[in-house]
Design an enzyme around this catalytic site. Structure first.
Site, mmCIF file in Angstrom:
data_model
loop_
_atom_site.group_PDB
_atom_site.id
_atom_site.type_symbol
_atom_site.label_atom_id
_atom_site.label_comp_id
_atom_site.label_asym_id
_atom_site.label_seq_id
_atom_site.Cartn_x
_atom_site.Cartn_y
_atom_site.Cartn_z
ATOM 1 N N TRP A 285 47.204 -0.832 0.948
ATOM 2 C CA TRP A 285 47.854 -1.825 0.094
ATOM 3 C C TRP A 285 47.372 -3.246 0.352
ATOM 4 O O TRP A 285 47.705 -4.164 -0.383
ATOM 5 C CB TRP A 285 49.378 -1.781 0.309
ATOM 6 N N GLU B 110 37.037 -6.853 4.919
ATOM 7 C CA GLU B 110 37.753 -8.112 4.727
ATOM 8 C C GLU B 110 38.055 -8.759 6.078
ATOM 9 O O GLU B 110 38.047 -9.985 6.212
ATOM 10 C CB GLU B 110 39.040 -7.864 3.914
ATOM 11 N N GLY C 195 41.941 1.009 -2.488
ATOM 12 C CA GLY C 195 42.624 -0.274 -2.408
ATOM 13 C C GLY C 195 43.438 -0.527 -3.655
ATOM 14 O O GLY C 195 44.590 -0.094 -3.771
ATOM 15 N N GLY C 196 42.846 -1.193 -4.638
ATOM 16 C CA GLY C 196 43.566 -1.615 -5.844
ATOM 17 C C GLY C 196 44.373 -0.509 -6.514
ATOM 18 O O GLY C 196 45.547 -0.705 -6.855
ATOM 19 N N HIS D 168 37.846 -3.126 8.679
ATOM 20 C CA HIS D 168 37.700 -3.308 7.226
ATOM 21 C C HIS D 168 36.831 -4.541 6.971
ATOM 22 O O HIS D 168 36.914 -5.535 7.691
ATOM 23 C CB HIS D 168 39.082 -3.474 6.586
HETATM 24 P P1 PGA Z 1 39.276 -1.171 -3.781
HETATM 25 O O1 PGA Z 1 39.428 -1.445 -2.211
HETATM 26 O O2 PGA Z 1 39.660 0.280 -4.008
HETATM 27 O O3 PGA Z 1 40.238 -2.123 -4.437
HETATM 28 O O4 PGA Z 1 37.864 -1.413 -4.132
HETATM 29 C C1 PGA Z 1 38.999 -0.505 -1.270
HETATM 30 C C2 PGA Z 1 39.247 -1.019 0.112
HETATM 31 O O5 PGA Z 1 39.156 -2.223 0.355
HETATM 32 O O6 PGA Z 1 39.536 -0.218 1.022
#
Ligand code: PGA
Length: 262
Positions: free
Chosen positions: A22, A108, A243-244, A106
């Protein structure tokens, strides 16, 4: 799609895994909606495993609402067991909250928080020591992709990020091309299979053949209900990190159904 996937039956640990990350989204209402969706889904963990990774404040309520139907992951942990690290959360605390898994490395966090492979290695060690299964994210940036440095990047992240203790325990690997995350872009299924094959070959050499072949390797990056089957049916893809689409209970349920239909 059902029946297309050839699971390697000699490695029973490899079964479909769907992880919903999330990120910094969600609230109690969303948790409730997911609990209702989980109750409607197949609940045989033998064929597939579903894991939700909500933000830490929702871990407890998610665990209570899911009441064992799906598993729980955290999105990160600290490498130390405890200490003066204001704002951080240890793997042991997450284990006490009922987490079975923790996402580590991750992109990010690597890009926005400056996490290095050494941090990732420390976090995996901490997770294993606390009894959690780490989900280690690796992946190349767009520039590395365009420079055809994907394989070398993946090998380097694995080599420097995996602690030696990982050979004794399960570490799930998630291949997430940075340029595919949240962008709507994805590699072709052939490219994904090539990368997963490369990752598995690395693991077989780095650990041993039995352990490398048994490892679960997930794909992540713009996974949606309408493309998930393209990835899940690939020989070396054992699941997806979403993710999304994991923020929409209906979309996530469609993805879960695809995993159970394999
Ligand atoms: P996404 O993100 O499905 O929104 O591309 C995947 C993730 O960051 O694990």
């Amino acid at each position: 799609m059902s029946g297309q996937k050839q699971w390697p039956t000699q490695y029973p640990a490899r079964r479909a895994m769907v992880v919903g990350n999330w990120k910094m989204h969600g609230d109690v209402a969303l948790t409730r909606a997911f609990a209702a969706e989980a109750a409607r889904q197949p609940n045989t963990r033998d064929s597939a495993e579903v894991i939700l990774a909500p933000p830490v404040p929702f871990l407890d309520i998610t665990r209570n609402m899911l009441s064992g139907m799906w598993s729980l992951a955290a999105q990160d942990c600290h490498w130390a067991q405890s200490g003066a690290y204001t704002g951080e959360i240890s793997a042991e605390m997450l284990a006490e909250f009922g987490c079975g898994y923790v996402i580590v490395g991750h992109s990010e966090r690597r890009i926005l928080m400056g996490e290095t492979d050494e941090y990732v290695q420390g976090k995996i060690e901490a997770a294993l020591a606390a009894g959690l299964t780490p989900i280690m994210c690796i992946g190349e940036t767009l520039a590395q992709h365009q420079a055809q440095e994907t394989f070398i990047t993946l090998a380097s992240q694995l080599y420097h990020g995996l602690p030696s203790s990982a050979v004794q325990r399960e570490v799930v690997i998630a291949y997430e091309p940075v340029w595919a995350i949240g962008s709507g872009l994805t590699p072709t299924p052939e490219e994904v299979q090539d990368c997963h094959d490369h990752i598995r070959t690395f693991l077989c050499t780095h650990w041993n053949a039995q352990k490398g072949e048994s490892a679960r390797v997930l794909y992540g990056g713009s996974v949606k209900p309408d493309n998930v089957a393209d990835f899940l049916t690939l020989a070396d893809v054992d699941g997806v990190l979403v993710g999304g689409a994991s923020l929409d209970p209906t979309a996530f349920a469609d993805i879960v159904r695809s995993a159970f239909a394999l």
